[in-house]
Design a protein around this motif. Structure first.
Motif, short mmCIF file in Angstrom:
data_model
loop_
_atom_site.label_atom_id
_atom_site.label_comp_id
_atom_site.label_asym_id
_atom_site.label_seq_id
_atom_site.Cartn_x
_atom_site.Cartn_y
_atom_site.Cartn_z
N SER A 38 0.81 -1.21 0.00
CA SER A 38 0.00 0.00 0.00
C SER A 38 0.85 1.26 0.00
CB SER A 38 -0.94 -0.01 1.21
OG SER A 38 -1.81 1.09 1.15
N ALA A 39 1.87 1.30 0.84
CA ALA A 39 2.72 2.49 0.91
C ALA A 39 3.47 2.71 -0.40
CB ALA A 39 3.70 2.37 2.07
N SER A 40 3.86 1.64 -1.07
CA SER A 40 4.57 1.75 -2.35
C SER A 40 3.67 2.32 -3.44
CB SER A 40 5.08 0.37 -2.80
OG SER A 40 6.01 -0.13 -1.89
N ALA A 41 2.37 2.07 -3.32
CA ALA A 41 1.43 2.54 -4.33
C ALA A 41 0.92 3.95 -4.07
CB ALA A 41 0.25 1.58 -4.40
N ILE A 78 -5.59 -11.47 5.10
CA ILE A 78 -5.34 -10.13 5.63
C ILE A 78 -5.23 -9.15 4.48
CG2 ILE A 78 -3.71 -8.68 6.90
CD1 ILE A 78 -3.07 -11.17 8.60
N VAL A 79 -6.06 -8.11 4.53
CA VAL A 79 -6.11 -7.13 3.45
C VAL A 79 -5.86 -5.71 3.93
CG1 VAL A 79 -7.63 -8.56 2.01
CG2 VAL A 79 -8.63 -6.93 3.64
N GLY A 80 -5.75 -5.53 5.24
CA GLY A 80 -5.53 -4.19 5.78
C GLY A 80 -4.94 -4.24 7.16
N MET A 81 -4.37 -3.12 7.58
CA MET A 81 -3.78 -3.03 8.90
C MET A 81 -4.01 -1.65 9.48
SD MET A 81 -0.68 -1.03 8.72
CE MET A 81 0.59 -1.69 9.76
N LEU A 82 -4.13 -1.62 10.80
CA LEU A 82 -4.34 -0.39 11.56
C LEU A 82 -3.42 -0.43 12.77
CD1 LEU A 82 -6.04 2.18 12.38
CD2 LEU A 82 -7.54 0.58 13.58
N ALA A 83 -2.59 0.58 12.92
CA ALA A 83 -1.68 0.66 14.07
C ALA A 83 -1.98 1.92 14.85
CB ALA A 83 -0.23 0.68 13.59
N LEU A 84 -2.22 1.74 16.14
CA LEU A 84 -2.57 2.85 17.02
C LEU A 84 -1.51 3.00 18.11
CD1 LEU A 84 -6.33 1.95 17.62
CD2 LEU A 84 -5.37 3.43 15.83
N GLN A 93 -0.73 4.25 11.67
CA GLN A 93 -0.69 3.68 10.32
C GLN A 93 -2.05 3.08 9.99
OE1 GLN A 93 2.15 4.03 8.54
NE2 GLN A 93 3.37 4.69 10.29
N LEU A 94 -2.49 3.26 8.76
CA LEU A 94 -3.70 2.62 8.25
C LEU A 94 -3.44 2.33 6.78
CD1 LEU A 94 -7.40 3.69 8.80
CD2 LEU A 94 -6.58 2.74 6.66
N TYR A 95 -3.43 1.05 6.43
CA TYR A 95 -3.17 0.66 5.05
C TYR A 95 -4.11 -0.46 4.63
CZ TYR A 95 1.14 3.35 5.03
OH TYR A 95 2.06 4.38 5.07
N VAL A 96 -4.51 -0.40 3.37
CA VAL A 96 -5.34 -1.43 2.74
C VAL A 96 -4.67 -1.80 1.42
CG1 VAL A 96 -7.61 -1.94 1.72
CG2 VAL A 96 -7.46 -0.55 3.80
N LEU A 97 -4.68 -3.08 1.10
CA LEU A 97 -4.08 -3.51 -0.17
C LEU A 97 -4.65 -2.68 -1.33
CD1 LEU A 97 -4.09 -7.40 0.11
CD2 LEU A 97 -2.09 -5.90 0.06
N PRO A 98 -3.81 -2.19 -2.21
CA PRO A 98 -4.30 -1.37 -3.33
C PRO A 98 -5.34 -2.08 -4.19
CG PRO A 98 -1.92 -1.21 -3.16
CD PRO A 98 -2.35 -2.28 -2.19
N ALA A 107 -12.48 2.56 5.70
CA ALA A 107 -13.47 3.21 6.57
C ALA A 107 -13.77 2.35 7.79
CB ALA A 107 -14.75 3.51 5.79
N GLN A 108 -13.81 1.04 7.59
CA GLN A 108 -14.06 0.15 8.72
C GLN A 108 -12.88 0.14 9.69
OE1 GLN A 108 -16.17 -3.61 7.68
NE2 GLN A 108 -16.14 -2.74 5.61
N LEU A 109 -11.67 0.22 9.16
CA LEU A 109 -10.49 0.32 10.03
C LEU A 109 -10.50 1.66 10.78
CD1 LEU A 109 -7.82 -1.25 7.69
CD2 LEU A 109 -8.50 -2.13 9.93
N LEU A 110 -10.87 2.73 10.09
CA LEU A 110 -10.95 4.03 10.74
C LEU A 110 -12.01 4.01 11.84
CD1 LEU A 110 -9.93 6.94 10.89
CD2 LEU A 110 -11.60 7.52 9.11
N LYS A 111 -13.12 3.35 11.59
CA LYS A 111 -14.15 3.22 12.62
C LYS A 111 -13.61 2.49 13.84
CE LYS A 111 -18.52 2.75 14.25
NZ LYS A 111 -18.30 2.12 15.54
N ARG A 112 -12.79 1.49 13.62
CA ARG A 112 -12.17 0.77 14.74
C ARG A 112 -11.28 1.72 15.55
NH1 ARG A 112 -11.96 -4.65 16.45
NH2 ARG A 112 -10.80 -4.60 18.39
#
Length: 140
Positions: A38-41, A78-84, A93-98, A107-112
């Motif tokens: 995700s970060a590379s894209a 696993i398709v996304g990650m959230l680090a708090l 960090q919040l990333y989802v596979l491109p 949005a669901q990760l942000l809700k978490r």
């Protein structure tokens, strides 16, 4: 400070049914792969992007430093990650596979993150990251 709780909650849950839960030790290699992909894209990807191995080492270091790490799984992949950084009230960090962005998983990760830090939190994204900025602006 992000305080768009009602905006975020309103936009969550319509497109993809994902499971979001705490990362397990055997998830960490995949977390590094998702982060790298995700970060590379991203629009603002650095010319010298960290390798998957470097990001994997950073995951370990950040967990030792207090990260709370969640993964988003779709069909058990696993398709996304959230680090708090909860003690600092930071969404780090919040990333989802491109390949699956645009399916409401971010949005669901942000809700978490909102659920985990209900009094609000800060986040940052590079000004050159047009996609990231647009996402957070849509979310409120």
């Amino acid at each position: 400070m992000f305080d768009g709780i009602s905006n975020c909650a309103h936009r969550v849950g319509m497109k993809a049914a994902v499971d979001i839960g705490p990362a397990r030790i055997n998830d960490l290699d995949t977390v590094a792969l998702v982060w790298h992909s995700s970060a590379s894209a991203a629009d603002d990807a650095p010319p010298q992007m960290s390798s998957v191995e470097e990001l994997r080492a950073r995951v370990d270091a950040e967990l030792a430093g207090g990260w709370t790490l969640f993964v988003a799984s779709l069909d058990e992949k696993i398709v996304g990650m959230l680090a708090l950084k909860k003690t600092e009230r930071v969404l780090d960090q919040l990333y989802v596979l491109p390949s699956i962005q645009g399916r409401n998983i971010g949005a669901q990760l942000l809700k978490r993150a909102v659920d985990e830090m209900p009094d609000g939190f800060t986040l940052r994204t590079a000004s050159a990251n047009a996609g990231g900025r647009a996402f957070y602006e849509r979310m409120g």
